[in-house]
Write a protein that holds these residues in place. Sequence first.
Motif, PDB file in Angstrom:
ATOM      1  N   MET A 260       0.849  -1.206   0.000  1.00 57.59           N
ATOM      2  CA  MET A 260       0.000   0.000   0.000  1.00 57.59           C
ATOM      3  C   MET A 260       0.878   1.247   0.000  1.00 57.59           C
ATOM      4  N   HIS A 261       1.941   1.201   0.799  1.00 60.49           N
ATOM      5  CA  HIS A 261       2.862   2.334   0.899  1.00 60.49           C
ATOM      6  C   HIS A 261       3.499   2.641  -0.465  1.00 60.49           C
ATOM      7  N   GLU A 262       4.094   1.631  -1.079  1.00 62.20           N
ATOM      8  CA  GLU A 262       4.772   1.862  -2.359  1.00 62.20           C
ATOM      9  C   GLU A 262       3.768   2.229  -3.448  1.00 62.20           C
ATOM     10  N   GLY A 264       1.228   4.120  -2.971  1.00 59.51           N
ATOM     11  CA  GLY A 264       1.034   5.568  -2.811  1.00 59.51           C
ATOM     12  C   GLY A 264       2.100   6.364  -3.543  1.00 59.51           C
ATOM     13  N   HIS A 265       3.355   5.904  -3.440  1.00 58.50           N
ATOM     14  CA  HIS A 265       4.440   6.550  -4.195  1.00 58.50           C
ATOM     15  C   HIS A 265       4.182   6.424  -5.699  1.00 58.50           C
ATOM     16  N   ALA A 266       3.784   5.213  -6.105  1.00 60.78           N
ATOM     17  CA  ALA A 266       3.618   4.941  -7.540  1.00 60.78           C
ATOM     18  C   ALA A 266       2.478   5.766  -8.139  1.00 60.78           C
ATOM     19  N   HIS A 290       6.376  13.318  -1.591  1.00 57.84           N
ATOM     20  CA  HIS A 290       6.269  11.926  -2.071  1.00 57.84           C
ATOM     21  C   HIS A 290       5.817  11.022  -0.921  1.00 57.84           C
ATOM     22  N   GLU A 291       6.471  11.192   0.215  1.00 58.23           N
ATOM     23  CA  GLU A 291       6.148  10.342   1.366  1.00 58.23           C
ATOM     24  C   GLU A 291       4.737  10.644   1.891  1.00 58.23           C
ATOM     25  N   SER A 292       4.274  11.861   1.732  1.00 56.52           N
ATOM     26  CA  SER A 292       2.897  12.162   2.166  1.00 56.52           C
ATOM     27  C   SER A 292       1.905  11.321   1.369  1.00 56.52           C
ATOM     28  N   GLN A 293       2.253  11.029   0.120  1.00 50.30           N
ATOM     29  CA  GLN A 293       1.364  10.224  -0.714  1.00 50.30           C
ATOM     30  C   GLN A 293       1.399   8.754  -0.294  1.00 50.30           C
ATOM     31  N   SER A 294       2.593   8.239  -0.005  1.00 50.31           N
ATOM     32  CA  SER A 294       2.673   6.840   0.413  1.00 50.31           C
ATOM     33  C   SER A 294       2.027   6.629   1.780  1.00 50.31           C
ATOM     34  N   ARG A 295       2.259   7.581   2.694  1.00 49.43           N
ATOM     35  CA  ARG A 295       1.683   7.427   4.037  1.00 49.43           C
ATOM     36  C   ARG A 295       0.174   7.633   4.009  1.00 49.43           C
ATOM     37  N   THR A 416      12.683  13.495   5.539  1.00 46.27           N
ATOM     38  CA  THR A 416      11.546  13.623   4.616  1.00 46.27           C
ATOM     39  C   THR A 416      10.443  12.618   4.961  1.00 46.27           C
ATOM     40  N   TYR A 417      10.790  11.541   5.649  1.00 46.04           N
ATOM     41  CA  TYR A 417       9.760  10.573   6.049  1.00 46.04           C
ATOM     42  C   TYR A 417       8.812  11.188   7.079  1.00 46.04           C
ATOM     43  N   THR A 418       9.397  11.849   8.062  1.00 47.86           N
ATOM     44  CA  THR A 418       8.534  12.470   9.072  1.00 47.86           C
ATOM     45  C   THR A 418       7.767  13.644   8.463  1.00 47.86           C
TER      46      THR A 418
HETATM   47 ZN    ZN Z   1       8.102   5.801   1.279  1.00 50.09          ZN
END
Ligand code: ZN
Length: 499
Positions: A260-262, A264-266, A290-295, A416-418
Amino acid sequence: MTKTTELKSRLAEITDLHRAAGVLSWDHETYMPPGGLGTRAEQLSTLEKLAHELFTREEIGALIETATAECAPDSDDAVIVRLAKRDYDKARKLPTALVARLARETALAHDVWVQARRESNFAKFAPSLQTIVALTIEKADALGHNGCRYDALLDNYEQGMKTAAVRDIFTQLKAATVPLIQAISERLEAVDDSPLRRDYDEARQLALGESVARQFGFDFTRGRQDKSVHPFCAGFSPGDVRITTRVGRNELAMALMGTMHETGHALYEQGLPVEFDRTPLCNSTSLGVHESQSRMWENLVGRSRAFWRYFFPQLRAAFPETITDADSSETFYRAVNKVMPSLIRVEADELTYNFHILLRFELEDDLLEGRLAVADLPAAWNAKMQTYLGINPPTDALGVLQDIHWSGGSIGYFPTYTLGNLIGAQLAETILVALPDLDAQFERGEFGPLLDWLRTNIHRHGRRYEPAALVERVTGRPISAEAFVRYAKQKFGELYGLN
Ligand code: ZN
């Protein structure tokens, strides 16, 4: 031909070289036999060297200058030229030899890291990491900074963000989440995640993950999923986006939530403005966004009660022998939301996750400023795990060796993850105003309206706006921890009976 057209055709060729290197890296992490390593490292080094040489020529600078005068100020071309100038000014500061050396050393270090992690032997990885840290310090100094090397590196991943601002955000987050984690730690038994660790056939896990990705909107005619040591997403164009996953028999969340996470990136990569493909505009604006989309897809959708009401029957159909009559959607909704200080970042719950990042951020800063030696890294890592999460990694594989990033030279990347977690929660508050019945949609398995909103408000802009400006434009507020804190208090307060 105008100078702008000429510039764009040069940029397109340089993009091709970077993307070809991306395909080779993807292959390296998925299918390449071990024997390919030596030549692969040379291939990557050659491609990055060529791309850097072509881009940093004087004539590109001259083309940018003429094109700047040529373009109408409000045109898309003006945005492309402005982005090219920003990238050019930065690239010119980096010697080609350094770029080539970093590409070669990081390709070689990847396999050393895989081996060291398998054997849980930090000493094996230390010399590679030592080289990478030294080259990264050289890179930061070449890029230039005001006495904080971290600033120079962070800017490569999160344009415009400063180390001091990241520290402030962590201070806000700590103040709000430490008491919450404390309260939860007195009621850990309120949530049981053992249903995730039953016996789940691996092939069926992978098939179910692909099915979820498809239901979220991942277009498999423009992408694919494979297995790798560390899951990632690599986009070679909006028409070709690769994600990877890993799977374990007694770890349902690893492949499922990871996919699901990846995804979101895709979805972000597949939604970039294809009409500007092979220009700097057809790119994500930052890794934080980008990470906001995966999370968003992993946590705000995949860890929601509404999603599990919809998805539980699919889980039961996939694993009829594993799911019992006593199970319900609530069993799994609760299980995937258990808060528990743990060793592995990518499998951490939403609350303790940010402490994994804080620890890495502090260690990287210490390494770059010479306050910490590579040899002392495992001890420093373990001490911070004890301070922030109260646990002690039994092995380095479960500690300092767990992440791929340092072997790839991605230092300055972790914050960038946080930022992504915070931006995701902040976007979600705005989305709920626009789509107030989002939960009802998820319960019916309708994810299209959410994806459409993200496409319109985030994806299609590509790199047009700087990350902080994009977030402010969409949510009306600067990036902060506030929305995430509200979300966390509400959700975990309810789950753990604290409200
Ligand atoms: Zn990620």
